[in-house]
Design a protein around this motif. Structure first.
Motif, PDB file in Angstrom:
ATOM      1  N   LEU A 105      17.887  29.407  70.491  1.00  0.00           N
ATOM      2  CA  LEU A 105      17.538  29.074  69.104  1.00  0.00           C
ATOM      3  C   LEU A 105      18.060  27.676  68.744  1.00  0.00           C
ATOM      4  O   LEU A 105      17.343  26.883  68.124  1.00  0.00           O
ATOM      5  CB  LEU A 105      18.100  30.140  68.149  1.00  0.00           C
ATOM      6  N   LEU A 139      26.230  26.395  63.662  1.00  0.00           N
ATOM      7  CA  LEU A 139      26.717  27.783  63.602  1.00  0.00           C
ATOM      8  C   LEU A 139      26.604  28.474  64.964  1.00  0.00           C
ATOM      9  O   LEU A 139      27.400  29.333  65.311  1.00  0.00           O
ATOM     10  CB  LEU A 139      25.919  28.592  62.562  1.00  0.00           C
ATOM     11  N   ASN A 194      20.047  39.065  63.017  1.00  0.00           N
ATOM     12  CA  ASN A 194      21.208  38.181  63.149  1.00  0.00           C
ATOM     13  C   ASN A 194      20.928  36.774  62.627  1.00  0.00           C
ATOM     14  O   ASN A 194      21.813  36.135  62.058  1.00  0.00           O
ATOM     15  CB  ASN A 194      21.648  38.083  64.627  1.00  0.00           C
ATOM     16  N   VAL A 195      19.691  36.297  62.820  1.00  0.00           N
ATOM     17  CA  VAL A 195      19.336  34.952  62.349  1.00  0.00           C
ATOM     18  C   VAL A 195      19.302  34.938  60.807  1.00  0.00           C
ATOM     19  O   VAL A 195      19.843  34.032  60.173  1.00  0.00           O
ATOM     20  CB  VAL A 195      17.984  34.485  62.933  1.00  0.00           C
ATOM     21  N   LYS A 243      18.392  41.198  67.009  1.00  0.00           N
ATOM     22  CA  LYS A 243      18.298  39.770  67.338  1.00  0.00           C
ATOM     23  C   LYS A 243      17.704  38.961  66.167  1.00  0.00           C
ATOM     24  O   LYS A 243      18.228  37.911  65.803  1.00  0.00           O
ATOM     25  CB  LYS A 243      17.427  39.610  68.599  1.00  0.00           C
ATOM     26  N   LEU A 271      17.532  23.508  57.428  1.00  0.00           N
ATOM     27  CA  LEU A 271      18.553  24.416  57.963  1.00  0.00           C
ATOM     28  C   LEU A 271      18.792  24.251  59.463  1.00  0.00           C
ATOM     29  O   LEU A 271      19.712  24.842  60.012  1.00  0.00           O
ATOM     30  CB  LEU A 271      18.155  25.878  57.679  1.00  0.00           C
ATOM     31  N   LEU A 331      19.823  29.399  48.509  1.00  0.00           N
ATOM     32  CA  LEU A 331      18.968  30.581  48.335  1.00  0.00           C
ATOM     33  C   LEU A 331      18.594  30.783  46.873  1.00  0.00           C
ATOM     34  O   LEU A 331      17.442  31.094  46.567  1.00  0.00           O
ATOM     35  CB  LEU A 331      19.681  31.824  48.883  1.00  0.00           C
ATOM     36  N   LEU A 354      22.992  35.285  59.594  1.00  0.00           N
ATOM     37  CA  LEU A 354      23.798  34.090  59.828  1.00  0.00           C
ATOM     38  C   LEU A 354      23.686  33.106  58.665  1.00  0.00           C
ATOM     39  O   LEU A 354      24.637  32.417  58.320  1.00  0.00           O
ATOM     40  CB  LEU A 354      23.304  33.432  61.125  1.00  0.00           C
ATOM     41  N   LEU A 355      22.505  33.057  58.049  1.00  0.00           N
ATOM     42  CA  LEU A 355      22.262  32.110  56.964  1.00  0.00           C
ATOM     43  C   LEU A 355      22.366  32.765  55.580  1.00  0.00           C
ATOM     44  O   LEU A 355      22.069  32.124  54.572  1.00  0.00           O
ATOM     45  CB  LEU A 355      20.879  31.474  57.139  1.00  0.00           C
ATOM     46  N   GLY A 356      22.756  34.020  55.537  1.00  0.00           N
ATOM     47  CA  GLY A 356      22.940  34.693  54.243  1.00  0.00           C
ATOM     48  C   GLY A 356      21.655  35.168  53.596  1.00  0.00           C
ATOM     49  O   GLY A 356      21.639  35.527  52.417  1.00  0.00           O
ATOM     50  N   PHE A 357      20.547  35.204  54.331  1.00  0.00           N
ATOM     51  CA  PHE A 357      19.271  35.600  53.740  1.00  0.00           C
ATOM     52  C   PHE A 357      19.236  37.033  53.193  1.00  0.00           C
ATOM     53  O   PHE A 357      18.464  37.298  52.275  1.00  0.00           O
ATOM     54  CB  PHE A 357      18.123  35.380  54.743  1.00  0.00           C
ATOM     55  N   SER A 367      20.433  34.116  73.361  1.00  0.00           N
ATOM     56  CA  SER A 367      19.559  33.960  72.184  1.00  0.00           C
ATOM     57  C   SER A 367      20.049  32.819  71.297  1.00  0.00           C
ATOM     58  O   SER A 367      19.243  32.053  70.752  1.00  0.00           O
ATOM     59  CB  SER A 367      19.546  35.242  71.352  1.00  0.00           C
ATOM     60  N   SER A 392      12.757  31.335  64.213  1.00  0.00           N
ATOM     61  CA  SER A 392      13.586  30.130  64.050  1.00  0.00           C
ATOM     62  C   SER A 392      13.573  29.765  62.563  1.00  0.00           C
ATOM     63  O   SER A 392      12.906  30.426  61.757  1.00  0.00           O
ATOM     64  CB  SER A 392      13.044  28.979  64.891  1.00  0.00           C
ATOM     65  N   SER A 393      14.259  28.690  62.207  1.00  0.00           N
ATOM     66  CA  SER A 393      14.346  28.335  60.782  1.00  0.00           C
ATOM     67  C   SER A 393      12.973  27.971  60.208  1.00  0.00           C
ATOM     68  O   SER A 393      12.762  28.084  59.005  1.00  0.00           O
ATOM     69  CB  SER A 393      15.337  27.192  60.567  1.00  0.00           C
ATOM     70  N   LEU A 400      21.090  38.240  51.162  1.00  0.00           N
ATOM     71  CA  LEU A 400      21.439  38.147  49.735  1.00  0.00           C
ATOM     72  C   LEU A 400      20.195  37.995  48.875  1.00  0.00           C
ATOM     73  O   LEU A 400      20.165  38.416  47.726  1.00  0.00           O
ATOM     74  CB  LEU A 400      22.330  36.922  49.491  1.00  0.00           C
ATOM     75  N   MET A 419      24.913  27.788  51.071  1.00  0.00           N
ATOM     76  CA  MET A 419      23.810  28.734  51.249  1.00  0.00           C
ATOM     77  C   MET A 419      23.507  29.536  49.983  1.00  0.00           C
ATOM     78  O   MET A 419      22.360  29.876  49.721  1.00  0.00           O
ATOM     79  CB  MET A 419      24.069  29.667  52.438  1.00  0.00           C
ATOM     80  N   HIS A 477      22.248  22.842  60.488  1.00  0.00           N
ATOM     81  CA  HIS A 477      23.250  23.819  60.059  1.00  0.00           C
ATOM     82  C   HIS A 477      23.279  24.992  61.044  1.00  0.00           C
ATOM     83  O   HIS A 477      24.352  25.428  61.481  1.00  0.00           O
ATOM     84  CB  HIS A 477      22.890  24.290  58.644  1.00  0.00           C
ATOM     85  N   LEU A 478      22.093  25.462  61.413  1.00  0.00           N
ATOM     86  CA  LEU A 478      21.997  26.572  62.379  1.00  0.00           C
ATOM     87  C   LEU A 478      22.593  26.175  63.734  1.00  0.00           C
ATOM     88  O   LEU A 478      23.349  26.930  64.332  1.00  0.00           O
ATOM     89  CB  LEU A 478      20.526  26.953  62.579  1.00  0.00           C
ATOM     90  N   ASP A 488      15.830  25.127  70.359  1.00  0.00           N
ATOM     91  CA  ASP A 488      14.551  25.124  69.629  1.00  0.00           C
ATOM     92  C   ASP A 488      14.694  24.291  68.359  1.00  0.00           C
ATOM     93  O   ASP A 488      13.851  23.417  68.069  1.00  0.00           O
ATOM     94  CB  ASP A 488      14.170  26.584  69.298  1.00  0.00           C
ATOM     95  N   GLU A 489      15.772  24.519  67.599  1.00  0.00           N
ATOM     96  CA  GLU A 489      15.973  23.788  66.337  1.00  0.00           C
ATOM     97  C   GLU A 489      16.117  22.285  66.598  1.00  0.00           C
ATOM     98  O   GLU A 489      15.566  21.468  65.855  1.00  0.00           O
ATOM     99  CB  GLU A 489      17.231  24.316  65.609  1.00  0.00           C
TER     100      GLU A 489
END
Lengths: 118, 143
Positions: free
Chosen positions: B41, B114, A89-90, A86, B107, B99, A93-96, B37, A57-58, A98, B95, B110-111, B44-45
């Motif tokens: 998630l 999305l 994808n997380v 899986k 986040l 980053l 989704l957030l551009g990590f 999933s 998770s975040s 990069l 983002m 935001h998540l 959970d957030e």
């Protein structure tokens, strides 16, 4: 029931963390502690093996964000490998991708560390 | 219309049970594993945000998680009595900037946006807060 486990090993002067289970707001402090311990002894070349990581998770992503700047200041890196679709994808989704070097396997991550040195 | 309910204490070690509860319901409703999933998630957030920001980690408070399903609509409603929260004060982060400046946290919402089709916050007259997370079942995410 243990939801999350970290095994630590050393390979070619690189510290490899094998993550297993569920990385969320409850378990993230465990990862934070292990990474902080590595920082405290000046170990900045780190591979995080996500092969058995079932969930993130975040809160889990936040742990990597907490250390990546420090690690890179010391010419090291946190490289992430073997992610399931899986988990990837997380990150995606957030551009990590990069910011982080996410490799298919450990061999590729080690190779990328070697090319940093040369 | 069908409703399922789970009450948990405001502790992060309960997140695992919430994810399991929501995943089973989403799977039974007909979502494929990718959609299951995403819903787990997002929930959970939402619960993590409530435990952290609304209850400030006080472990003896309660969260009520209800799943309301109706034809093509899968809605999760999380109710709490913690600190009121103004979702309009939270803007989607850039983002690239996030980053490159090595920021941390912030986040969760935001998540959720999305991952779900609709995210809504309501404050009831008795000062109870509700987070509504909606996912529609379509041919694309159907099992």
């Amino acid at each position: 029931m243990s939801q999350f486990k970290i095994d630590l090993r050393e390979k070619n002067d690189i510290n490899v963390l094998d993550l297993k289970g569920y990385l969320d707001a409850h378990t993230a402090p465990e990862l934070e502690k292990v990474l902080q311990n590595l920082m405290d002894v000046n170990k900045f070349n780190i591979i995080v093996n996500c092969k058995d990581l079932s969930y993130i998770s975040s809160a889990g992503l936040g742990v990597f964000m907490a250390y990546i700047e420090d690690v890179r200041k010391h010419k090291g890196d946190i490289k992430l490998t073997n992610m399931s679709a899986k988990v990837y994808n997380v990150f995606d989704l957030l551009g990590f991708p990069l910011l982080y070097d996410i490799t298919k396997d450990e061999t590729e991550a080690i190779k990328n560390f070697s090319s940093l040195k040369s | 219309m069908k409703t399922l309910q789970l009450k948990i204490k405001s502790k992060t070690d309960k997140l695992y049970f919430v994810r399991d509860f929501v995943s089973d319901a989403a799977r039974n409703f007909g979502f494929d594993e990718e959609a299951v999933s995403k819903i787990a998630l997002a929930v959970d957030e939402a619960c993590t945000n409530i435990i952290k920001h609304s209850y400030n980690y006080a472990p003896n408070k309660e969260l009520d998680v209800r799943i309301i399903t109706n034809e093509k609509v899968f809605e999760v409603v999380i109710t709490h009595q913690g600190k009121l929260f103004d979702p309009s004060a939270i803007h989607a982060p850039n983002m690239q900037e996030y980053l490159s400046s090595y920021r941390r946290g912030g986040l969760g919402m935001h998540l959720m946006k999305l991952l779900m089709d609709k995210v809504d916050y309501k404050i009831l007259p008795n000062q109870t807060c509700e987070v509504h997370l909606v996912k529609l079942i379509t041919k694309k995410n159907e099992n």
